[in-house]
Design an enzyme around this catalytic site. Sequence first.
Site, short mmCIF file in Angstrom:
data_model
loop_
_atom_site.label_atom_id
_atom_site.label_comp_id
_atom_site.label_asym_id
_atom_site.label_seq_id
_atom_site.Cartn_x
_atom_site.Cartn_y
_atom_site.Cartn_z
N LYS A 26 -6.71 -2.13 -12.77
CA LYS A 26 -7.57 -3.10 -12.35
C LYS A 26 -8.90 -2.47 -12.11
O LYS A 26 -8.96 -1.18 -12.08
CB LYS A 26 -7.15 -3.92 -11.09
CG LYS A 26 -6.86 -3.17 -9.88
CD LYS A 26 -8.11 -2.73 -9.05
CE LYS A 26 -7.93 -1.88 -7.58
NZ LYS A 26 -9.24 -1.19 -7.27
N ASP A 29 -3.62 -4.21 -2.37
CA ASP A 29 -3.97 -4.56 -3.78
C ASP A 29 -2.60 -5.38 -4.25
O ASP A 29 -3.07 -6.04 -5.64
CB ASP A 29 -3.98 -3.41 -4.54
CG ASP A 29 -5.61 -3.03 -4.33
OD1 ASP A 29 -6.62 -3.60 -3.79
OD2 ASP A 29 -5.93 -1.64 -4.87
O1 C5P Z 1 -3.20 -1.62 2.33
P1 C5P Z 1 -3.34 -0.13 1.51
O2 C5P Z 1 -2.03 0.97 2.07
O3 C5P Z 1 -3.33 -0.36 0.30
O4 C5P Z 1 -4.46 0.53 2.30
C1 C5P Z 1 -4.80 2.06 2.08
C2 C5P Z 1 -5.53 2.32 3.54
O5 C5P Z 1 -6.97 1.85 3.38
C3 C5P Z 1 -5.41 1.72 4.56
O6 C5P Z 1 -4.28 2.55 5.41
C4 C5P Z 1 -6.70 1.41 5.70
O7 C5P Z 1 -7.14 2.52 6.16
C5 C5P Z 1 -7.65 1.04 4.23
N1 C5P Z 1 -7.90 -0.19 4.23
C6 C5P Z 1 -8.43 -0.94 5.38
N2 C5P Z 1 -8.86 -2.39 4.71
C7 C5P Z 1 -8.32 -2.90 3.91
C8 C5P Z 1 -7.47 -2.30 2.86
C9 C5P Z 1 -7.12 -0.98 3.16
O8 C5P Z 1 -9.09 -0.13 5.75
N3 C5P Z 1 -8.67 -4.42 3.58
#
Ligand code: C5P
Length: 291
Positions: free
Chosen positions: A12, A139
Amino acid sequence: MPDTLTGLAPAKINLTLEIGGTRPDGYHDLSSILQTLALADEVTLQPAASTSVENTGPFADGSPGGPENLAWRAVDALADALGREPEPLRIRIVKRIPAAGGLGGGASDAATVLRLLARHWPGVSENALATAATGVGSDEPFFLAGGTALVEGRGERVTPLPDLPGHGVVLFIPPDTLPNKTATLFRALDRDGRVDEPTVSTALAERLPARVTGADLYNSFERVAFDCFPGLAGLWEQIEARTGEAVRLAGAGPTLFWIGPVNETERVRNAAEGLDCTIIPTATAGSPWLR
Ligand code: C5P
């Protein structure tokens, strides 16, 4: 379950990514228009005595081979959501999407595992898929749908949008990424202090389907990416000078991308040849689940 299940897991780009304030759960509120690409990993599942993940293909390096791989976590998350035991699976992934580049490859692999299992495990509702996807990462809910979509909240609110007309895309992947990259970039934005309102995403969502160029797009992470990724500012300048086109950061980076008319793709790719990055020409593509 049949002997082998295979599905594509597309990359993406974020056409827009506006990052709002920190939420009580520590995540950030997002407003982002995401778009799937023709560039895709290939995920294969086979029943096995114990679970394993095997990465092959041009970007196998840098993708975890153990339980921390998001594809493995997706199997456990869906079993959890259904209150059943995870089935041991041999997971094979042909990695054509660079890892930790901002292109969502790992998240897409996980969503493809969920879609494949949903076809063969009994009683998998869209609700259980969404719960499992959100449990794996931010994502993943988008990748359950793919195509063009507005993503809000932490990433779990996905509104399908009219498909973007076909565009050419050229990806420029710098040689180095960062450990714990996404969390690091979010922390850098927190220090920067500015909170974005979702104005660009809302305006673009209303005018889709439309043709876009880099100049129409926006990504909050661009404010901090130059500080976080050494050498990125120089590469960005060189690409824009050579191609005469605006390029943007993909997600939390460090991949840069060009988007524009399909018949310009080859020229843009050739103009950047020889710079210190891997160049991948591709195109926008609708949902692999609807093709
Ligand atoms: O949810 P995911 O593992 O993809 O996100 C990785 C990191 O990105 C999370 O640990 C968080 O620190 C940050 N994040 C965030 N807000 C979001 C998505 C991700 O702060 N909406």
